[in-house]
Scaffold this motif. Structure first.
Motif, short mmCIF file in Angstrom:
data_model
loop_
_atom_site.label_atom_id
_atom_site.label_comp_id
_atom_site.label_asym_id
_atom_site.label_seq_id
_atom_site.Cartn_x
_atom_site.Cartn_y
_atom_site.Cartn_z
N UNK A 38 -2.53 7.01 -8.86
CA UNK A 38 -1.29 7.62 -8.36
C UNK A 38 -1.31 7.73 -6.84
N UNK A 39 -2.47 8.06 -6.27
CA UNK A 39 -2.56 8.14 -4.81
C UNK A 39 -2.36 6.77 -4.18
N UNK A 40 -3.00 5.75 -4.76
CA UNK A 40 -2.84 4.40 -4.21
C UNK A 40 -1.40 3.93 -4.33
N UNK A 41 -0.77 4.16 -5.48
CA UNK A 41 0.61 3.72 -5.66
C UNK A 41 1.56 4.46 -4.71
N UNK A 42 1.31 5.75 -4.50
CA UNK A 42 2.14 6.52 -3.56
C UNK A 42 1.97 6.00 -2.14
N UNK A 43 0.73 5.67 -1.78
CA UNK A 43 0.48 5.13 -0.44
C UNK A 43 1.16 3.79 -0.26
N UNK A 44 1.08 2.94 -1.26
CA UNK A 44 1.77 1.64 -1.19
C UNK A 44 3.27 1.83 -1.01
N UNK A 45 3.83 2.79 -1.72
CA UNK A 45 5.27 3.04 -1.60
C UNK A 45 5.62 3.48 -0.18
N UNK A 46 4.80 4.35 0.41
CA UNK A 46 5.05 4.81 1.77
C UNK A 46 4.90 3.68 2.80
N UNK A 47 4.08 2.70 2.47
CA UNK A 47 3.83 1.58 3.38
C UNK A 47 4.71 0.38 3.07
N UNK A 48 5.76 0.59 2.29
CA UNK A 48 6.68 -0.50 1.99
C UNK A 48 6.06 -1.60 1.17
N UNK A 49 5.04 -1.28 0.37
CA UNK A 49 4.39 -2.27 -0.47
C UNK A 49 3.32 -3.09 0.23
N UNK A 50 3.04 -2.80 1.50
CA UNK A 50 2.04 -3.57 2.25
C UNK A 50 0.63 -3.12 1.90
N UNK A 51 -0.12 -3.99 1.26
CA UNK A 51 -1.50 -3.66 0.89
C UNK A 51 -2.38 -3.46 2.13
N UNK A 52 -2.34 -4.33 3.14
CA UNK A 52 -3.19 -4.11 4.32
C UNK A 52 -2.92 -2.77 5.00
N UNK A 53 -1.62 -2.39 5.12
CA UNK A 53 -1.33 -1.11 5.77
C UNK A 53 -1.80 0.06 4.90
N UNK A 54 -1.59 -0.04 3.59
CA UNK A 54 -2.07 1.01 2.69
C UNK A 54 -3.59 1.13 2.77
N UNK A 55 -4.27 0.00 2.86
CA UNK A 55 -5.74 0.01 2.95
C UNK A 55 -6.20 0.72 4.22
N UNK A 56 -5.47 0.52 5.33
CA UNK A 56 -5.85 1.21 6.58
C UNK A 56 -5.68 2.72 6.44
N UNK A 57 -4.59 3.14 5.79
CA UNK A 57 -4.36 4.58 5.60
C UNK A 57 -5.46 5.19 4.73
N UNK A 58 -5.84 4.47 3.66
CA UNK A 58 -6.83 4.99 2.71
C UNK A 58 -8.27 4.72 3.15
N UNK A 59 -8.42 3.98 4.26
CA UNK A 59 -9.75 3.67 4.80
C UNK A 59 -10.60 2.91 3.79
#
Length: 461
Positions: free
Chosen positions: A423-444
């Protein structure tokens, strides 16, 4: 035991000659012994052996040079090199030059006989060395690999060159480059192709369970051991054991793995006796193994025992037109699976694929194309169908830099950890417009980690 063979032993120490002759003779082998390189080469030519045992420290010539001359004349003869403990680097060099196996002094009777039996099992008189499997060319793709770029042709050539050897293969490369495909290709073109190929991800198993997964356990040997379990090493008997993410292995287990490599024996947790297995090891990591050694996370002696034939897989961004070849192949497969009509990529999409850095490599491409096929339809993949991170025309969402903290904590409490993570990963992806690289940077985390998880969720539905 395999049939007895005609062995040539080249060893300059008389006491060791006597010991090796006695052990090998008791096992039914015929042994001719020579004490120097000149006599060894003469015997090799006059009485062609089934296998050679060659000490690398000879009084009249370097053992590596002698081995090269013998293999130049009869490359199908397996050579087992013998070296002192302080010269293991020379043994590794010999393996890379074509030796079948190596023994490090002092070694026991079981290790000597096991090495000889393995060599004789792979000796095929008159057969060309490293012959490709039926229907495969000498430089074309192997196994499930796609692409014929120059870096990949070098990989295919190295796989073929090591195929008939017992040498341990150490595969490196970024996550998502196809290290397991490479290990399977090594297995498929080897003489072990009819045996089992057993993969084990050392980074995906808790350290307290890893020993049991590798070596097995007996019922009652620890809490929760309700039945005997066969480990991966026993399951791979007669075939290949692939240890992925080997640098993540616990240091205590590294010691036991080293002993396994030296003795070819396993001892399940709770067992009182060890048993022999005939296993070839292929391992892989997306780390720098030497850095792991320097930082104390990986044993240096195990590194040298495993890092015999290194194969480095190039990242997708360095493979030229392979990017398009892979994409076209995967697109056709996904279209069949999803009942879509897609047949090709538009020229604009091809251009974007060629210039995209692909931080998640082939795994990222698979995820992108699955996303396109599932959410769209048509004959041609257009740029408008691509996810946001491959569409620079789209603005970055305003929330791109925001952390994935929009999930109320109360909604997560009491839920399984795996569900919380998803759920955290999916929420982060939603906030990042579906961008996996940007979500990965947020989640470290690495983008490849997210691609793996997303792919696993998609498979589970």
């Amino acid at each position: 035991m395999n049939a007895a063979g005609r062995l040539l032993l080249i060893e300059d120490t008389p006491s060791l000659q006597m010991v090796y002759e006695a052990v090998l003779g008791a096992a039914g082998h015929k042994v001719r012994t020579e004490g120097d390189a000149r006599g060894g080469l003469g015997a090799f030519r006059s009485e062609p052996p089934s296998a050679v045992l060659l000490d690398l420290m000879l009084p009249d010539r370097d053992g590596l040079d002698l081995m090269a001359e013998m293999l130049g004349e009869r490359p199908e003869v397996p050579v087992i090199v013998i070296t002192a403990n302080g010269s293991i680097n020379k043994a590794v060099a010999a393996m890379r030059a074509g030796a079948h196996d190596f023994l490090v002094k002092p070694f026991d009777e079981a290790r000597l006989l096991n090495a000889v039996e393995n060599a004789l099992a792979h000796a095929v008189p008159g057969a060309p060395p490293n012959a490709p499997a039926t229907g495969q060319g000498q430089s074309g793709p192997l196994g499930a690999f796609i692409g014929s770029s120059e870096p990949m042709r070098a990989v295919y050539a190295k796989i073929r060159s090591v195929a008939r050897s017992m040498a341990t293969v150490f595969i490196t490369g970024e996550s998502g480059t196809g290290k397991e495909l490479c290990a399977e290709a090594v297995h498929d073109v080897s003489n072990r192709a009819t045996g089992p190929f057993v993969p084990l991800n050392c980074g995906a198993i808790p350290s307290e369970l890893l020993e049991s997964e590798v070596f097995g356990h007996l019922r009652g040997s620890f809490t929760g051991a309700i039945a005997d379990k066969q480990g991966a090493a026993a399951a791979a008997d007669g075939g290949t054991l692939f240890l992925d993410e080997v640098c993540e292995m616990d240091l205590n287990l590294q010691t036991k793995l080293l002993r396994f490599l030296q003795t070819s024996t396993i001892q399940p947790v709770g067992a009182t006796r060890a048993r022999k297995v005939n296993v070839r090891i292929v391992c892989a990591t997306n780390r720098d193994p030497l850095e792991a050694v320097r930082s104390g996370r990986f044993r240096e002696d195990l590194y040298y025992r495993l890092h015999v034939v290194p194969i480095h897989l190039p990242p997708l961004r360095d493979r030229g037109e392979d990017v398009i070849d892979i994409a076209q192949h995967v697109l056709a497969r996904y279209a069949r699976e999803e009942g879509r009509e897609f047949r090709a990529l538009s020229e604009e999409v091809k251009a974007r694929f060629r210039h995209h850095p692909w931080p998640g490599n082939v795994r990222q491409m698979l995820n992108v194309l699955r996303n396109v096929v599932v959410l769209n339809d048509g004959a041609i993949v257009t740029a408008a169908m691509l996810p946001p991170d491959l569409r620079p025309d789209l603005p970055v969402p305003a929330a791109a830099a925001a952390p994935a903290a929009s999930l109320p904590l109360d909604e997560l409490m009491g839920r399984p950890l795996a569900e919380v993570e998803r759920r955290v990963i999916e929420a982060t992806l939603a906030l990042q417009g579906g961008s996996v690289p940007r979500a990965a940077r947020v989640l470290d985390v690495s983008p490849s980690t997210l691609y793996r998880k997303i792919d696993a969720w998609a498979r589970k539905g």
